[in-house]
Design an enzyme around this catalytic site. Structure first.
Site, PDB file in Angstrom:
ATOM      1  N   ARG A   1      31.475  -7.356 -21.044  1.00 23.81           N
ATOM      2  CA  ARG A   1      32.149  -6.301 -20.258  1.00 23.81           C
ATOM      3  C   ARG A   1      31.595  -4.903 -20.541  1.00 23.81           C
ATOM      4  NH1 ARG A   1      36.598  -9.573 -21.560  1.00 23.81           N
ATOM      5  NH2 ARG A   1      37.144 -10.858 -19.761  1.00 23.81           N
TER       6      ARG A   1
ATOM      7  N   GLU B   1       8.908  12.042  -5.792  1.00 26.15           N
ATOM      8  CA  GLU B   1      10.275  12.388  -6.220  1.00 26.15           C
ATOM      9  C   GLU B   1      10.291  13.765  -6.891  1.00 26.15           C
ATOM     10  OE1 GLU B   1      12.930  10.617  -5.422  1.00 26.15           O
ATOM     11  OE2 GLU B   1      12.149   8.621  -4.963  1.00 26.15           O
TER      12      GLU B   1
ATOM     13  N   LYS C   1      17.767  16.743 -11.729  1.00 28.05           N
ATOM     14  CA  LYS C   1      18.572  15.519 -11.581  1.00 28.05           C
ATOM     15  C   LYS C   1      19.866  15.648 -12.399  1.00 28.05           C
ATOM     16  CE  LYS C   1      19.329  10.954 -10.821  1.00 28.05           C
ATOM     17  NZ  LYS C   1      18.885   9.660 -10.404  1.00 28.05           N
TER      18      LYS C   1
ATOM     19  N   GLU D   1      28.433   9.821  -6.884  1.00 31.10           N
ATOM     20  CA  GLU D   1      27.966  10.067  -5.517  1.00 31.10           C
ATOM     21  C   GLU D   1      29.103  10.144  -4.504  1.00 31.10           C
ATOM     22  OE1 GLU D   1      24.210   8.206  -4.544  1.00 31.10           O
ATOM     23  OE2 GLU D   1      24.562   8.550  -2.431  1.00 31.10           O
TER      24      GLU D   1
ATOM     25  N   HIS E   1      14.868  10.036   1.982  1.00 33.33           N
ATOM     26  CA  HIS E   1      15.113   8.604   1.797  1.00 33.33           C
ATOM     27  C   HIS E   1      15.637   7.911   3.058  1.00 33.33           C
ATOM     28  CE1 HIS E   1      14.463   9.711  -2.321  1.00 33.33           C
ATOM     29  NE2 HIS E   1      14.723   8.498  -2.777  1.00 33.33           N
TER      30      HIS E   1
ATOM     31  N   HIS F   1      13.670   4.750   3.932  1.00 33.59           N
ATOM     32  CA  HIS F   1      14.183   3.368   3.908  1.00 33.59           C
ATOM     33  C   HIS F   1      13.830   2.625   5.189  1.00 33.59           C
ATOM     34  CE1 HIS F   1      17.293   4.023   0.480  1.00 33.59           C
ATOM     35  NE2 HIS F   1      16.095   3.733   0.052  1.00 33.59           N
TER      36      HIS F   1
ATOM     37  N   HIS G   1       7.947   2.810  -2.857  1.00 34.31           N
ATOM     38  CA  HIS G   1       9.131   3.609  -2.525  1.00 34.31           C
ATOM     39  C   HIS G   1       8.768   5.097  -2.368  1.00 34.31           C
ATOM     40  CE1 HIS G   1      13.289   4.939  -2.581  1.00 34.31           C
ATOM     41  NE2 HIS G   1      13.019   5.728  -3.604  1.00 34.31           N
TER      42      HIS G   1
HETATM   43  P1  NAD Z   1       8.296  -0.452 -11.425  1.00 36.47           P
HETATM   44  O1  NAD Z   1       9.321  -0.487 -12.448  1.00 36.47           O
HETATM   45  O2  NAD Z   1       8.073  -1.679 -10.630  1.00 36.47           O
HETATM   46  O3  NAD Z   1       6.913  -0.023 -12.088  1.00 36.47           O
HETATM   47  C1  NAD Z   1       5.773   0.077 -11.300  1.00 36.47           C
HETATM   48  C2  NAD Z   1       4.607  -0.732 -11.905  1.00 36.47           C
HETATM   49  O4  NAD Z   1       4.079  -0.020 -13.020  1.00 36.47           O
HETATM   50  C3  NAD Z   1       5.000  -2.099 -12.417  1.00 36.47           C
HETATM   51  O5  NAD Z   1       3.969  -3.003 -12.124  1.00 36.47           O
HETATM   52  C4  NAD Z   1       5.112  -1.880 -13.920  1.00 36.47           C
HETATM   53  O6  NAD Z   1       4.873  -3.059 -14.637  1.00 36.47           O
HETATM   54  C5  NAD Z   1       4.019  -0.869 -14.153  1.00 36.47           C
HETATM   55  N1  NAD Z   1       4.198   0.012 -15.313  1.00 36.47           N
HETATM   56  C6  NAD Z   1       5.328   0.650 -15.688  1.00 36.47           C
HETATM   57  N2  NAD Z   1       5.069   1.516 -16.667  1.00 36.47           N
HETATM   58  C7  NAD Z   1       3.754   1.395 -16.957  1.00 36.47           C
HETATM   59  C8  NAD Z   1       2.883   2.052 -17.862  1.00 36.47           C
HETATM   60  N3  NAD Z   1       3.296   3.057 -18.626  1.00 36.47           N
HETATM   61  N4  NAD Z   1       1.600   1.652 -17.914  1.00 36.47           N
HETATM   62  C9  NAD Z   1       1.138   0.673 -17.078  1.00 36.47           C
HETATM   63  N5  NAD Z   1       1.894   0.054 -16.160  1.00 36.47           N
HETATM   64  C10 NAD Z   1       3.189   0.424 -16.098  1.00 36.47           C
HETATM   65  O7  NAD Z   1       8.535   0.725 -10.358  1.00 36.47           O
HETATM   66  P2  NAD Z   1       9.204   2.167 -10.479  1.00 36.47           P
HETATM   67  O8  NAD Z   1       8.594   2.934  -9.391  1.00 36.47           O
HETATM   68  O9  NAD Z   1       9.194   2.687 -11.855  1.00 36.47           O
HETATM   69  O10 NAD Z   1      10.725   1.879 -10.126  1.00 36.47           O
HETATM   70  C11 NAD Z   1      11.113   1.396  -8.882  1.00 36.47           C
HETATM   71  C12 NAD Z   1      12.522   0.859  -9.004  1.00 36.47           C
HETATM   72  O11 NAD Z   1      13.384   1.887  -9.427  1.00 36.47           O
HETATM   73  C13 NAD Z   1      13.088   0.341  -7.696  1.00 36.47           C
HETATM   74  O12 NAD Z   1      13.635  -0.919  -7.923  1.00 36.47           O
HETATM   75  C14 NAD Z   1      14.158   1.344  -7.322  1.00 36.47           C
HETATM   76  O13 NAD Z   1      15.219   0.759  -6.623  1.00 36.47           O
HETATM   77  C15 NAD Z   1      14.584   1.836  -8.663  1.00 36.47           C
HETATM   78  N6  NAD Z   1      15.173   3.184  -8.645  1.00 36.47           N
HETATM   79  C16 NAD Z   1      16.357   3.367  -9.249  1.00 36.47           C
HETATM   80  C17 NAD Z   1      16.947   4.610  -9.282  1.00 36.47           C
HETATM   81  C18 NAD Z   1      18.240   4.823  -9.998  1.00 36.47           C
HETATM   82  O14 NAD Z   1      18.824   5.895  -9.877  1.00 36.47           O
HETATM   83  N7  NAD Z   1      18.695   3.866 -10.762  1.00 36.47           N
HETATM   84  C19 NAD Z   1      16.308   5.700  -8.683  1.00 36.47           C
HETATM   85  C20 NAD Z   1      15.081   5.489  -8.072  1.00 36.47           C
HETATM   86  C21 NAD Z   1      14.512   4.222  -8.064  1.00 36.47           C
HETATM   87  N1  GLY Z   2      18.190   8.081  -7.026  1.00 40.15           N
HETATM   88  C1  GLY Z   2      19.298   8.753  -6.481  1.00 40.15           C
HETATM   89  C2  GLY Z   2      20.448   8.898  -7.420  1.00 40.15           C
HETATM   90  O1  GLY Z   2      20.338   8.660  -8.588  1.00 40.15           O
HETATM   91  O2  GLY Z   2      21.514   9.232  -6.987  1.00 40.15           O
END
Ligand code: NAD
Ligand code: GLY
Length: 373
Positions: A131, A195, A239, A249, A260, A264, A277
């Site tokens: 939990r 971003e 942020k 939110e 976005h 999207h 993205h």
């Molecule tokens: P990701 O986590 O898939 O990483 C991108 C690629 O880079 C992957 O292949 C990973 O293995 C590689 N990688 C990561 N760090 C590395 C490093 N230092 N050296 C070499 N390779 C590395 O993609 P991302 O763009 O980091 O994240 C995208 C995700 O984040 C999506 O699922 C999205 O929905 C989510 N997201 C969440 C929020 C939130 O507020 N929680 C906000 C924006 C995006």
């Molecule tokens: N990525 C948008 C948020 O965190 O609200």
């Protein structure tokens, strides 16, 4: 005799109503993870499950685990497969299996060492194990450093849509080591820069100016460590400011979705994986910039400055060929639709945006017909 100078980390407080934590940027980076955890009150002997993937484990996990052990913690490493395709309930099951076999307790900790995919999954697994246990975010992509790791949104994808399963679960600490970006593929770095540019447009004209002054925005080595750290600090502050005002939110946090809404549509209609993205968000920012121009919210010069910056970051700016009816239908299916009204975040000037819910279908059609001119 040489004296070893310890670089001080930059600390940004996230003071929420029920919980506060810090975003720690720079300093000794991931080598200091053990010390940082001791500093915020985690005790020696604590069981920690570190979740990562092979791209990150290979260069960084040894150093990371060594730091945890040196500070007296008992870490277990779980290496999941990389990629958005793994962001599902099966992976959450694997994390929970590892939590069970390493006997994590209520007071134990999970750490996400990776990009946004690892961060979102680890956060959600921590939110649901017993939990809710503590989580720490150690982002290693630019996108995760400036966005995903801060603010407590966690979750996984459902076969019918992105991030449909999730929870708010704030981390106890976000530790950002900019040097980990040295191994990040260039395309991923550039996508994260979208971003950063988003924060500049929605909140921080000084950051916008700083980015405009730089000759190249496409990698850590071209920007330089010190300047990148400055960019990370400004982005994280932007942020943090919004998350503190609106943790769940209910209102202003929606401005973080600048670019976005159209982004999207591109991700959905072009197929996930065609555009990253951040790339889709970049095109979305150009499209909503055109909308702002048509509505006379801002001037052509401002729309052009935004587009030039995105181009300098090596990001795509052209709207792809898409069927207009499908675009409108997809806009209506977006998570950000409220009571059937599509909400657009539109800029009034660089550094200021507002949420609008009165954009008509004709305006959208008109905007998309002109956006590539
Ligand atoms: P990701 O986590 O898939 O990483 C991108 C690629 O880079 C992957 O292949 C990973 O293995 C590689 N990688 C990561 N760090 C590395 C490093 N230092 N050296 C070499 N390779 C590395 O993609 P991302 O763009 O980091 O994240 C995208 C995700 O984040 C999506 O699922 C999205 O929905 C989510 N997201 C969440 C929020 C939130 O507020 N929680 C906000 C924006 C995006
Ligand atoms: N990525 C948008 C948020 O965190 O609200």
């Amino acid at each position: 005799m040489f004296s070893i100078v310890k670089r001080e980390a930059h600390r940004i407080p996230i003071a929420l109503e029920h919980q506060s934590y810090e975003v720690v940027i720079g300093g000794q980076g991931i080598k200091a993870i053990g010390e940082e955890l001791l500093m915020i009150g985690f005790k020696k002997g604590l069981k920690i499950l570190v979740i990562t993937n092979p791209d990150v484990a290979e260069p960084y996990s040894e150093l990371f685990i060594k730091s945890l052990k040196k500070s007296g913690f008992v870490p277990t490493l779980l290496v999941l497969e990389a990629g958005e395709g793994q962001k599902n309930q099966k992976s959450i099951g694997l994390i929970h299996d590892a939590a069970y076999s390493s006997k994590l307790e209520r007071g134990s900790l999970m750490i996400a060492l990776g990009g946004g995919v690892i961060g979102d999954m680890t956060g959600f697994a921590a939110a649901t194990w017993l939990r809710g246990i503590s989580v720490v975010q150690v982002p290693t992509t630019l996108l995760a450093m400036v966005d995903a790791s801060i603010g407590g949104k966690t979750g996984v994808n459902h076969p019918q849509g992105k991030n449909l399963i999730g929870a708010f679960h704030q981390p106890k600490l976000v530790l950002i080591d900019p040097e980990t970006l040295s191994t990040l593929p260039t395309r991923e770095f550039k996508a994260g820069m979208a971003e950063v540019i988003k924060y500049a447009v929605i909140l921080d004209p000084e950051l916008f100016n700083l980015l405009e002054e730089l000759s190249d925005l496409t990698s850590l080595s071209k920007i330089g460590s010190q300047t990148l750290e400055k960019i990370l600090i400004r982005s994280a502050k932007a942020k943090a400011k919004i998350v503190v005002l609106d943790e769940r939110e209910g209102g202003i946090r929606a401005i973080l979705n600048y670019g976005h809404t159209f982004g999207h549509v591109i991700e959905t209609l072009c197929g996930y994986g065609t555009w990253l993205h951040g790339e889709a968000v970049a095109i979305g920012m150009v499209a909503v910039g055109e909308l702002a121009l048509q509505r006379k919210n801002w001037k052509k010069e401002e729309a052009d400055r935004q587009k030039s910056l995105l181009k300098k970051a090596g990001l795509p700016t052209k709207w792809p060929k898409l069927n207009l009816d499908e675009v409108i239908n997809t806009l209506h299916g977006d998570k950000k639709v409220k009571d059937g009204v599509i909400r657009f975040v539109i800029a009034n000037k660089i550094g200021e945006v507002k949420v609008y819910n009165d954009v008509t279908k004709n305006e959208i059609i008109n905007c998309l017909s002109k956006v590539n001119e």
